[in-house]
Design an enzyme around this catalytic site. Structure first.
Site, PDB file in Angstrom:
ATOM      1  N   ASN A 211     -20.753   3.220 -28.524  1.00 30.10           N
ATOM      2  CA  ASN A 211     -20.609   4.452 -28.592  1.00 30.10           C
ATOM      3  C   ASN A 211     -20.791   4.880 -30.047  1.00 30.10           C
ATOM      4  OD1 ASN A 211     -17.591   4.846 -30.661  1.00 30.10           O
ATOM      5  ND2 ASN A 211     -16.863   3.389 -29.260  1.00 30.10           N
ATOM      6  N   ASP A 279     -12.308   2.540 -24.493  1.00 26.46           N
ATOM      7  CA  ASP A 279     -11.259   2.764 -23.642  1.00 26.46           C
ATOM      8  C   ASP A 279     -10.827   1.880 -22.970  1.00 26.46           C
ATOM      9  OD1 ASP A 279      -9.746   4.436 -24.487  1.00 26.46           O
ATOM     10  OD2 ASP A 279     -11.048   6.234 -24.203  1.00 26.46           O
ATOM     11  N   LYS A 289     -27.077 -14.192 -18.865  1.00 27.63           N
ATOM     12  CA  LYS A 289     -28.534 -12.436 -18.616  1.00 27.63           C
ATOM     13  C   LYS A 289     -28.150 -12.435 -17.935  1.00 27.63           C
ATOM     14  CE  LYS A 289     -32.252 -10.228 -19.701  1.00 27.63           C
ATOM     15  NZ  LYS A 289     -33.565 -10.263 -19.758  1.00 27.63           N
ATOM     16  N   PRO A 307      -6.588  -3.091 -24.213  1.00 26.03           N
ATOM     17  CA  PRO A 307      -4.982  -2.371 -25.347  1.00 26.03           C
ATOM     18  C   PRO A 307      -5.280  -1.216 -25.981  1.00 26.03           C
ATOM     19  CG  PRO A 307      -6.582  -4.122 -25.789  1.00 26.03           C
ATOM     20  CD  PRO A 307      -6.701  -4.077 -25.150  1.00 26.03           C
ATOM     21  N   ASP A 308      -4.159  -0.444 -27.133  1.00 24.46           N
ATOM     22  CA  ASP A 308      -4.643   0.868 -27.024  1.00 24.46           C
ATOM     23  C   ASP A 308      -3.876   0.958 -28.874  1.00 24.46           C
ATOM     24  OD1 ASP A 308      -3.795   3.280 -28.589  1.00 24.46           O
ATOM     25  OD2 ASP A 308      -3.968   4.322 -27.473  1.00 24.46           O
ATOM     26  N   ILE A 309      -4.614   0.510 -29.240  1.00 27.76           N
ATOM     27  CA  ILE A 309      -4.184  -0.293 -30.661  1.00 27.76           C
ATOM     28  C   ILE A 309      -3.257   0.696 -31.333  1.00 27.76           C
ATOM     29  CG2 ILE A 309      -5.113  -1.300 -33.365  1.00 27.76           C
ATOM     30  CD1 ILE A 309      -7.853  -2.245 -31.672  1.00 27.76           C
ATOM     31  N   LYS A 341      -1.965  14.261 -27.517  1.00 25.53           N
ATOM     32  CA  LYS A 341      -2.168  12.864 -28.377  1.00 25.53           C
ATOM     33  C   LYS A 341      -1.128  12.607 -29.572  1.00 25.53           C
ATOM     34  CE  LYS A 341      -6.250  11.374 -27.945  1.00 25.53           C
ATOM     35  NZ  LYS A 341      -8.180  11.980 -28.008  1.00 25.53           N
TER      36      LYS A 341
HETATM   37  N1  CTP Z   1      -7.096   4.435 -29.992  1.00 25.48           N
HETATM   38  C1  CTP Z   1      -6.811   2.991 -30.274  1.00 25.48           C
HETATM   39  N2  CTP Z   1      -7.128   2.090 -29.334  1.00 25.48           N
HETATM   40  C2  CTP Z   1      -8.088   2.028 -27.866  1.00 25.48           C
HETATM   41  C3  CTP Z   1      -8.126   3.894 -28.017  1.00 25.48           C
HETATM   42  C4  CTP Z   1      -7.869   4.361 -28.607  1.00 25.48           C
HETATM   43  O1  CTP Z   1      -6.436   2.317 -31.369  1.00 25.48           O
HETATM   44  N3  CTP Z   1      -7.805   1.263 -27.242  1.00 25.48           N
HETATM   45  C5  CTP Z   1      -6.701   5.276 -31.256  1.00 25.48           C
HETATM   46  C6  CTP Z   1      -7.993   5.708 -31.916  1.00 25.48           C
HETATM   47  O2  CTP Z   1      -8.664   4.736 -32.937  1.00 25.48           O
HETATM   48  C7  CTP Z   1      -7.790   7.535 -32.487  1.00 25.48           C
HETATM   49  C8  CTP Z   1      -6.930   6.976 -31.303  1.00 25.48           C
HETATM   50  O3  CTP Z   1      -6.368   6.137 -31.094  1.00 25.48           O
HETATM   51  O4  CTP Z   1      -7.412   6.441 -33.700  1.00 25.48           O
HETATM   52  C9  CTP Z   1      -7.410   8.266 -30.950  1.00 25.48           C
HETATM   53  O5  CTP Z   1      -8.529   7.690 -29.769  1.00 25.48           O
HETATM   54  P1  CTP Z   1      -9.072   8.765 -29.018  1.00 25.48           P
HETATM   55  O6  CTP Z   1     -10.345   8.385 -28.517  1.00 25.48           O
HETATM   56  O7  CTP Z   1      -9.879   9.912 -29.754  1.00 25.48           O
HETATM   57  O8  CTP Z   1      -8.279   9.029 -27.512  1.00 25.48           O
HETATM   58  P2  CTP Z   1      -7.841   7.874 -26.145  1.00 25.48           P
HETATM   59  O9  CTP Z   1      -6.650   7.527 -26.584  1.00 25.48           O
HETATM   60  O10 CTP Z   1      -9.308   6.959 -26.245  1.00 25.48           O
HETATM   61  O11 CTP Z   1      -8.199   8.729 -25.431  1.00 25.48           O
HETATM   62  P3  CTP Z   1      -8.944   9.700 -24.432  1.00 25.48           P
HETATM   63  O12 CTP Z   1      -9.967   8.795 -24.183  1.00 25.48           O
HETATM   64  O13 CTP Z   1      -7.755  10.452 -23.634  1.00 25.48           O
HETATM   65  O14 CTP Z   1      -8.973  11.119 -25.211  1.00 25.48           O
END
Ligand code: CTP
Length: 407
Positions: A211, A279, A289, A307-309, A341
Site C-alpha cells: 500500500n 488486511d 515466479k 492477524p490484527d496486531i 474502530k
Molecule cells: N492494524 C493492525 N493489524 C492489521 C490491520 C490493522 O495492527 N492487520 C492496525 C493499524 O496499524 C491501525 C489500525 O489497526 O492502527 C487500523 O487500521 P486500518 O487499516 O485503518 O483499519 P483496519 O483494521 O484495516 O480496518 P478497515 O480496513 O476495515 O478500515
C-alpha cells in the site's frame, strides 16, 4: 531526533583510570547527533589517547601541549563559547580543587575559569580522597557556584577498595547532559512500541501486495517518543526512511513478521500502531515466479485474513501496554468509523485520518488527524507529520504523568 541533535559539548578528560569510560560517553553523544570537542589534560593523556578521542568525536582534540597553532585556530575562550555545556569526566580530586581555587595553569583549568557556560562534573577518585575534608570543601564551593554533579557512585574501585568514588556510568552522564540541555524528559523509564510503514505480502518470489504508506507518521512518532525519554522499539515494514536516532529498529516485511516482532518486544508501557498493515495475505504463495502464457487465463489470487496486531496488543491481558493507540485510515465517515474502530479493536485511543487521494496525506509530509478517546473526538489542525507526532507524544506524557500522580 534526539533533543541533543545540533547541540555541542566540550568534554574535559582529566587523569584517572575511569578516563577510558569517556570513549563510550563520546559515542553516545555522537549517536544522539551532539557535537563533542575534547580537551585532554596531561594526566588524562596517560590513560586515553588523543587519537582515540579524535576518532570517536570526529573532531580535533585539544591537549595541554597547547601550541600557538591551536590558539590561532581556536583560543580557549572560543573553545568554551562554542559549547552549550562543559563536562568534566572524570573529574579528579585535583581537578575539583583547582577549579574551586580558580587556578588556570593548563588548558583544561583555563577553559573552566574563562567560561560562563554551564559546567557538569563527573567525579571519580579513591573513596578516601572523595571523603577528605579538602574534597568536601571543593565540592561545596563548586556546588554553591552552580556547578552540577553527576555521581560518583558507590562500588568496587580499581584500587581494590569499596565505597563512593566510581565514575557514574556513561549512560547516566549522558542522561544528565540531556537533562541539563534538553530539560526533564517526561517519558524517561518507559518502553514504547511503535509499528510503522506498510507491509509487503508476497505473491511469488518477485511480486507482492503493498500500500501507499510511507512510514513518515510512524517514524516521526518513534522519534518524538525517544526525544521525550522513552526507550523505543520501532517495528517497521519496508520504507525508504532513515532510522530515527536512539531508537531500536526491527525490520519486517509481512504482517505475520510484524506481529511476531511486536510480541517479542513486549512488555511495553505504550503501543502506537501506525503501520498500514495489509488486511489480507495470499493464501498460496507461489514458490517460483508465476509465468504468463497465451493460452492460460490470468491467475486468480486467493486472499486470507492477516492477524490484527492492534487488536491483539489491546487484548494482551497481563502484558497489555498501559496505553494502546491505533490509527484509522479512512476515506469516508472518518469520525464514525474511527469511533467504531476504537470499540472494535479494544484500544484506548484512535488517531483518525482521511486518506482520500485528494488530501495528499497518505505518502505525504502533512497530516490532519482527529483524536478519538474515551472522552470523545477532537479535530487537530493540518500540520507537518513531525508536529502531529510531538502533539501526540505531549498528550501521551500528560496522560501517563497524571496516572503516575494518582497512583
Ligand atoms: N492494524 C493492525 N493489524 C492489521 C490491520 C490493522 O495492527 N492487520 C492496525 C493499524 O496499524 C491501525 C489500525 O489497526 O492502527 C487500523 O487500521 P486500518 O487499516 O485503518 O483499519 P483496519 O483494521 O484495516 O480496518 P478497515 O480496513 O476495515 O478500515
Amino acid at each position: 531526533m534526539s533533543g541533543l541533535a545540533g547541540r555541542r559539548v566540550l568534554l574535559i578528560v582529566a587523569g584517572g583510570i575511569a578516563a577510558y569510560k569517556t570513549h563510550e560517553l563520546v559515542r553516545l553523544l555522537r549517536r544522539a547527533g551532539c557535537g563533542v570537542t575534547c580537551v585532554l589534560s596531561d594526566n588524562g593523556a596517560r590513560f586515553v589517547t588523543a587519537l582515540s578521542l579524535q576518532a570517536l568525536s570526529e573532531e580535533k582534540v585539544y591537549t595541554d601541549m597547547f601550541s600557538l597553532t591551536d590558539e590561532n585556530e581556536m583560543g580557549h575562550i572560543e573553545l568554551s563559547r562554542a559549547a552549550d555545556l562543559l563536562v568534566v569526566a572524570p573529574a579528579t580530586a585535583n581537578m575539583l580543587a583547582r577549579m574551586a581555587a580558580g587556578l588556570a595553569d593548563d588548558l583544561a583549568s583555563t577553559v573552566l575559569l574563562a567560561t560562563d557556560t554551564p559546567v557538569l562534573v563527573a567525579p571519580a577518585m579513591n573513596v578516601r580522597m572523595w571523603e577528605h575534608p579538602a574534597t568536601r570543601a571543593s565540592c561545596a564551593t563548586l556546588a554553591a557556584r552552580g556547578i552540577r554533579f553527576v555521581g560518583p557512585r558507590e562500588g568496587a574501585m580499581a584500587c581494590n577498595e569499596f565505597g563512593f568514588g566510581r565514575l557514574a556510568e556513561p549512560a547516566e552522564i549522558f542522561a544528565e547532559i540531556e537533562n541539563l540541555l534538553v530539560g526533564p524528559r517526561p517519558l524517561a523509564g518507559l518502553h514504547a512500541l511503535v509499528t510503522s510503514g506498510p507491509t509487503h505480502e508476497p505473491i511469488d518470489p518477485v511480486r507482492y501486495l503493498a500500500n501507499r504508506s510511507s512510514g513518515r507518521q510512524g517514524h516521526a512518532i518513534a522519534a518524538a517518543l525517544a526525544e521525550a525519554g522513552a526507550r523505543v522499539s520501532l517495528i517497521r515494514g519496508p520504507v525508504a526512511l532513515a532510522d530515527p536516532p536512539g531508537v531500536h529498529v526491527v525490520r519486517v516485511q509481512t504482517a505475520e513478521e510484524m506481529l511476531a516482532a511486536c510480541r517479542a518486544a513486549l512488555p511495553a508501557d505504550i503501543a502506537v500502531c501506525a503501520a498500514a498493515v495489509a488486511d489480507w495475505k495470499i493464501a498460496d504463495v507461489a514458490g517460483h515466479k508465476m509465468k504468463k502464457s497465451a493460452d492460460a487465463a490470468p491467475p486468480v489470487l486467493r486472499l486470507v485474513a492477516n492477524p490484527d496486531i492492534l487488536a491483539e496488543l489491546s487484548r494482551a491481558g497481563a502484558s497489555r501496554p498501559r496505553l494502546v493507540i491505533g490509527f484509522a485510515a479512512e476515506t469516508d465517515d472518518v469520525a464514525d468509523n474511527a469511533q467504531a474502530k476504537r470499540a472494535r479493536k479494544g484500544c484506548d485511543w484512535i488517531v483518525a485520518n482521511d486518506v482520500r487521494a485528494e488530501t495528499g496525506i497518505m505518502g505525504g509530509t502533512e497530516n490532519q488527524v482527529s483524536l478519538v478517546t474515551e472522552a470523545g473526538i477532537e479535530s487537530w489542525a493540518r500540520m507537518d507529520k513531525s508536529l502531529v507526532a510531538r502533539a501526540l507524544v505531549a498528550r501521551i506524557a500528560a496522560t501517563l504523568g497524571s496516572e503516575k500522580q494518582s497512583i
